[in-house]
Design an enzyme around this catalytic site. Structure first.
Site, PDB file in Angstrom:
ATOM      1  N   SER A 147       0.837  -1.204   0.000  1.00  0.00           N
ATOM      2  CA  SER A 147       0.000   0.000   0.000  1.00  0.00           C
ATOM      3  C   SER A 147       0.868   1.250   0.000  1.00  0.00           C
ATOM      4  CB  SER A 147      -0.892   0.016   1.237  1.00  0.00           C
ATOM      5  OG  SER A 147      -1.512   1.286   1.371  1.00  0.00           O
ATOM      6  N   TYR A 160      -2.741  -1.199  10.050  1.00  0.00           N
ATOM      7  CA  TYR A 160      -2.844  -1.627   8.646  1.00  0.00           C
ATOM      8  C   TYR A 160      -1.546  -1.300   7.900  1.00  0.00           C
ATOM      9  CZ  TYR A 160      -4.278  -1.538   3.725  1.00  0.00           C
ATOM     10  OH  TYR A 160      -4.345  -1.729   2.372  1.00  0.00           O
TER      11      TYR A 160
END
Ligand code: NDP
Length: 254
Positions: A147, A160
């Site tokens: 990400s 996350y």
């Protein structure tokens, strides 16, 4: 285009979102695709149907990732189908896409939520790769979904983002180990992509604007924006790229 003729790909989390687009794109390039799902069996069946209707080859394989043992269980199912269809258990391309988000400030992150995001995004990926190694053919491809939050500090997603930092480290570490077999290991770092993972932002006017303005192009990313780059990384055209974490965020926060 048929850059992947004769290749077999396993795409995790291919029932929805980015994984679905990746499965469709790899099949379009000629690969036989194992469409993995966690819980959405019907959605995965729909992806398989769509691939078959376009003249491609695919099948679904279900397994929810909760513990490390689930990786072995997934491969039991995959081995069976591959043996039936091809007479052997090997495949060429592993796309580790299945993942969950966690939007919670550090003060609000419970141990359970922390463990869940780590187990799905990190532990499952690690053991899926471990058990893929004897099955992956030489010149194979491992593509991990990371990400852009590993590069851009985004409030409220610390746990996350940590999972994706681990994916980047795993990518770098494995790349040199597997190079002697011609296997490349790379990670993709998307920004905001319009999928279920961002349902809350997409449904809210200011959230939608925030996601669009993140990218230099002033729009949300689409799953196909990631699938197209994945198809390149899966092909032999990318043979000289390994150990890289590639930003596919539409130039977010440059
Ligand atoms: P979605 O929420 O749209 O889809 C998630 C997929 O992962 C589904 O197919 C789901 O299967 C599967 N999955 C989730 N948890 C599990 C589990 N415990 N066991 C097995 N399968 C599971 O996600 P996206 O398409 O948005 O994201 C795909 C990847 O891209 C993720 O790794 C995500 O972190 C990453 N990413 C996404 C971004 C975005 O903005 N969307 C940005 C950056 C990275 P099922 O539905 O069958 O249960």
């Amino acid at each position: 285009m048929s850059r992947l003729n004769g290749k077999i790909a396993l795409v995790t989390g291919a029932s929805r979102g980015i994984g679905r687009a990746v499965a469709l794109r790899l099949a379009k390039e000629g690969a036989m695709v194992a469409v993995h799902y966690g819980t959405n069996r019907d959605a995965a069946a729909d992806v398989v149907r769509q691939i078959e209707q376009s003249g491609g080859e695919a099948f679904s394989v279900g397994q929810e990732f909760v513990t490390a043992a689930n990786a072995a269980e997934l491969y039991e199912g995959l081995d069976q189908v591959l043996e039936q269809r091809t007479g052997q258990r090997c495949f060429d391309i592993l796309v580790n896409n299945a993942g969950v988000g966690l939007v919670a400030a550090i003060e609000e992150t419970t141990e359970n939520a922390f463990d869940q995001v780590m187990n799905t995004n990190v532990k499952a990926t690690f053991f899926l790769i471990q058990q893929a190694l004897p099955r992956l053919r030489d010149d194979g491809r491992i593509i991990n979904l990371s990400s852009a939050t590993t590069r851009i500090s985004l409030p409220g997603v610390a746990a996350y983002s940590m999972t994706k930092g681990a994916i980047n480290t795993l990518t770098l570490s494995l790349s040199t180990q597997l190079a002697h077999r011609g296997i490349t290991v790379n990670a993709l770092q998307p920004g905001f992509i319009a999928t279920d993972m961002n349902k809350a932002l997409l449904q809210d006017e200011s959230g939608y604007k925030f996601g669009a303005e993140y990218s230099s192009f002033g729009r949300w990313g689409e799953p196909s924006d990631i699938a197209d780059v994945t198809a390149f990384l899966a092909s032999s055209d990318s043979r000289w790229i390994t150990g890289q974490c590639i930003d596919v965020s539409g130039g977010s926060h440059l």
